[in-house]
Scaffold this motif. Structure first.
Motif, PDB file in Angstrom:
ATOM      1  N   GLN A   5       0.828  -1.200   0.000  1.00 43.63           N
ATOM      2  CA  GLN A   5       0.000   0.000   0.000  1.00 43.63           C
ATOM      3  C   GLN A   5       0.866   1.255   0.000  1.00 43.63           C
ATOM      4  O   GLN A   5       0.502   2.268  -0.608  1.00 43.63           O
ATOM      5  CB  GLN A   5      -0.930   0.003   1.224  1.00 43.63           C
ATOM      6  N   LEU A   8       1.664   2.061  -3.576  1.00 42.66           N
ATOM      7  CA  LEU A   8       0.524   2.635  -4.281  1.00 42.66           C
ATOM      8  C   LEU A   8       0.275   4.082  -3.846  1.00 42.66           C
ATOM      9  O   LEU A   8      -0.015   4.950  -4.686  1.00 42.66           O
ATOM     10  CB  LEU A   8      -0.721   1.786  -4.038  1.00 42.66           C
ATOM     11  N   ASP A   9       0.393   4.340  -2.554  1.00 35.12           N
ATOM     12  CA  ASP A   9       0.204   5.711  -2.058  1.00 35.12           C
ATOM     13  C   ASP A   9       1.268   6.649  -2.621  1.00 35.12           C
ATOM     14  O   ASP A   9       0.983   7.791  -2.995  1.00 35.12           O
ATOM     15  CB  ASP A   9       0.256   5.735  -0.527  1.00 35.12           C
ATOM     16  N   SER A  10       2.504   6.164  -2.716  1.00 35.88           N
ATOM     17  CA  SER A  10       3.602   7.008  -3.201  1.00 35.88           C
ATOM     18  C   SER A  10       3.480   7.314  -4.689  1.00 35.88           C
ATOM     19  O   SER A  10       4.058   8.291  -5.176  1.00 35.88           O
ATOM     20  CB  SER A  10       4.950   6.326  -2.928  1.00 35.88           C
ATOM     21  N   SER A  12       0.565   7.914  -6.251  1.00 37.31           N
ATOM     22  CA  SER A  12      -0.720   8.562  -6.537  1.00 37.31           C
ATOM     23  C   SER A  12      -0.584   9.846  -7.349  1.00 37.31           C
ATOM     24  O   SER A  12      -1.464  10.183  -8.149  1.00 37.31           O
ATOM     25  CB  SER A  12      -1.472   8.838  -5.233  1.00 37.31           C
ATOM     26  N   GLN A  13       0.521  10.566  -7.176  1.00 34.66           N
ATOM     27  CA  GLN A  13       0.710  11.834  -7.890  1.00 34.66           C
ATOM     28  C   GLN A  13       1.781  11.739  -8.978  1.00 34.66           C
ATOM     29  O   GLN A  13       2.169  12.756  -9.555  1.00 34.66           O
ATOM     30  CB  GLN A  13       1.107  12.935  -6.894  1.00 34.66           C
ATOM     31  N   TYR A  17       0.632   7.483 -13.848  1.00 31.33           N
ATOM     32  CA  TYR A  17       0.112   6.398 -13.029  1.00 31.33           C
ATOM     33  C   TYR A  17      -1.409   6.348 -13.095  1.00 31.33           C
ATOM     34  O   TYR A  17      -2.093   7.341 -12.869  1.00 31.33           O
ATOM     35  CB  TYR A  17       0.565   6.581 -11.578  1.00 31.33           C
ATOM     36  N   GLN A  18      -1.940   5.170 -13.424  1.00 30.50           N
ATOM     37  CA  GLN A  18      -3.380   4.940 -13.484  1.00 30.50           C
ATOM     38  C   GLN A  18      -3.693   3.783 -12.542  1.00 30.50           C
ATOM     39  O   GLN A  18      -3.473   2.611 -12.884  1.00 30.50           O
ATOM     40  CB  GLN A  18      -3.810   4.635 -14.924  1.00 30.50           C
ATOM     41  N   ALA A  19      -4.191   4.116 -11.379  1.00 33.03           N
ATOM     42  CA  ALA A  19      -4.276   3.161 -10.277  1.00 33.03           C
ATOM     43  C   ALA A  19      -5.035   1.889 -10.637  1.00 33.03           C
ATOM     44  O   ALA A  19      -4.544   0.775 -10.411  1.00 33.03           O
ATOM     45  CB  ALA A  19      -4.912   3.828  -9.063  1.00 33.03           C
TER      46      ALA A  19
END
Length: 463
Positions: A5, A8-10, A12-13, A17-19
């Motif tokens: 996680q 994924l959090d790192s 986000s910006q 990146y397309q989650a």
């Protein structure tokens, strides 16, 4: 596959990146298999590999429909192709956009093992260019030697040195490739165990190590020379942040690789990214957008030299013994022997491009060399005792006897098992599968000696 996680959090910006699609792609866990052929040995990929499609950013790269058992493919052991992750083949595009390949270049692949990027570079460079492939870890350097020997070219050297050792030859290289050790998040699909080892602390440690490596090797790049930096990480700290660090600390300017090809890059699914401070351009690969694994690459040019320029010394001819016998022997094994320089060291004979004589002396004086040119073997009273490296080289004379064997015999040979081929030949011969040489054998009447290197033999059984 469950991704950290914190990763994924790192992201986000992070640009591109397309989650949802990123996570779904990793959950599916399907990683494409790709190869890159050796153009000095074959012109098209082997038909038995079941080619799916070409890699768009590399002229020699191909995707496969399925991953075969490469261990049991004689074509693989003959050095006709290299198994390489497709995204990293983008190095070819970067090289073509940043240097003139018609020039005779001095190139360093700093973190080269196991050899994917070095073999790629070797296929691009001119014969009078010189490629130095370096690996700091001794065991990995041995693997690098094996793979460069398979590729078969005489203008490749392998060294086993720390990056800081290259500062002794300031301004020597025209191009340096640094595929830096990283946290490895871009390879999670290929190596799920790496997920467990990933952490933000490891990312921070890798970022610091990447800066140290770049600083250590920087002096060896000539003014105006090109640095290509890459990782298999998604983290900004190892990519965009490093771009800013290079520009701020190393007298470098960023090189935009796709000035005329922005649309092409986008069509390939490659993401153009910017560093936060200097707006330097880099290139990101996401597995949900480009057919490959996670990868990042950026290019820089050195704008100022902070060292005394390095000049290649003039080599004065030295009087030596005539080597008349040795020349007579070697000419039977090597095509165009007169076009090369060959020499003896510790009873072994080596062959290099004569244009690299001064380079060899420079490198020998400053670095530890594990491989230089092609190791030919030892010369006895009557004949050459050939080395494995010569068998796999592209300089072997057509006069050398070749024994073509069946697939079953080829696997037996590669396993170093005993077998007696049906042949009337006597003496040394290249053992080949479908005309591609695997190594040496020696036929002695009703006996056959298998000279395949013990350390390279296949240990497993056919699946």
């Amino acid at each position: 596959m469950s991704l950290p996680q914190a990763l994924l959090d790192s992201l986000s910006q992070v640009t591109g990146y397309q989650a949802d699609s990123f996570i779904k792609t990793h959950e599916l866990g399907e990683s494409p298999t790709s190869i890159r052929i050796n153009p000095d040995k074959i012109n098209t990929p082997p038909a038995h590999l079941n080619i799916q499609s070409p890699v768009l950013w590399n002229q020699y790269g191909y995707y496969l429909n399925a991953r075969p058992a490469f261990t049991f493919d004689p074509y693989f052991h003959a050095g006709t192709y290299y198994v390489q992750e497709a995204s990293s083949m983008f190095l070819e595009y970067a090289v073509k956009q940043s240097v003139d390949l018609d020039e005779d270049l001095r190139v360093l692949d700093l973190c080269a093992a196991p050899g994917g990027k070095s073999t790629l570079l070797a296929s691009l460079l001119s014969p009078d260019s010189l490629l130095v492939s370096n690996e700091v870890i001794k065991s990995r350097a041995n693997i690098l030697v094996d793979n460069m020997s398979k590729w078969g070219l005489s203008n490749t050297y392998v060294t086993n040195n720390d990056p800081k050792d290259f500062s002794r030859i300031g301004g020597y290289f025209d191009l340096i490739v640094v595929d830096a050790p990283c946290s490895g998040s871009g390879l999670f699909r290929r190596d799920p165990e790496a997920v467990v080892e990933w952490s933000l602390d490891n990312v921070a440690m890798c970022s610091q190590r990447q800066q140290r490596i770049l600083a250590d090797v920087w002096d060896s790049l000539k003014e105006g020379g090109i640095l290509l930096y890459s990782t298999c990480s998604y983290s900004e700290a190892e990519n965009e942040t490093i771009m800013d660090w290079v520009i701020d600390n190393l007298s470098a300017k960023n090189i935009v690789l796709d000035k005329k090809d922005t649309d092409t890059i986008q069509q390939w699914g490659i993401v153009r990214t910017e560093s936060p401070e200097n707006k330097a351009i880099g290139y990101r690969f996401y597995p949900d957008q480009a057919k490959g694994e996670g990868f990042f690459l950026a290019a820089f040019q050195k704008t100022k030299a902070d060292y005394k320029p390095f000049h290649r010394p003039h080599i004065k001819p030295q009087r030596t013994k005539s080597f008349k016998h040795e020349k007579s022997v070697l000419s039977q094994w090597i095509t165009g022997l007169e076009d090369y320089m060959w020499f003896e060291k510790n009873d072994n004979f080596y062959l290099i491009n004569p244009e690299h004589e001064s380079d060899l002396k420079i490198l020998q004086s400053n670095l530890y060399i594990k491989k230089a040119g092609i190791l030919l073997g030892q010369i006895g009273a009557k004949d050459l005792i050939p080395e494995h490296e010569l068998a796999l080289s592209t300089i072997l004379s057509e006069q050398v006897p070749i024994l073509n064997v069946s697939y079953e015999q080829a696997i037996a040979y590669l396993r170093k098992d005993d077998f007696v081929p049906d042949t009337n030949q006597r003496g040394w011969c290249g053992i080949a599968y479908e005309e591609h040489i695997l190594g040496w054998g020696k036929a002695l009447g009703n006996r056959f000696n298998n000279y395949y290197p013990k350390e390279l033999r296949i240990l497993s059984r056919l699946p």
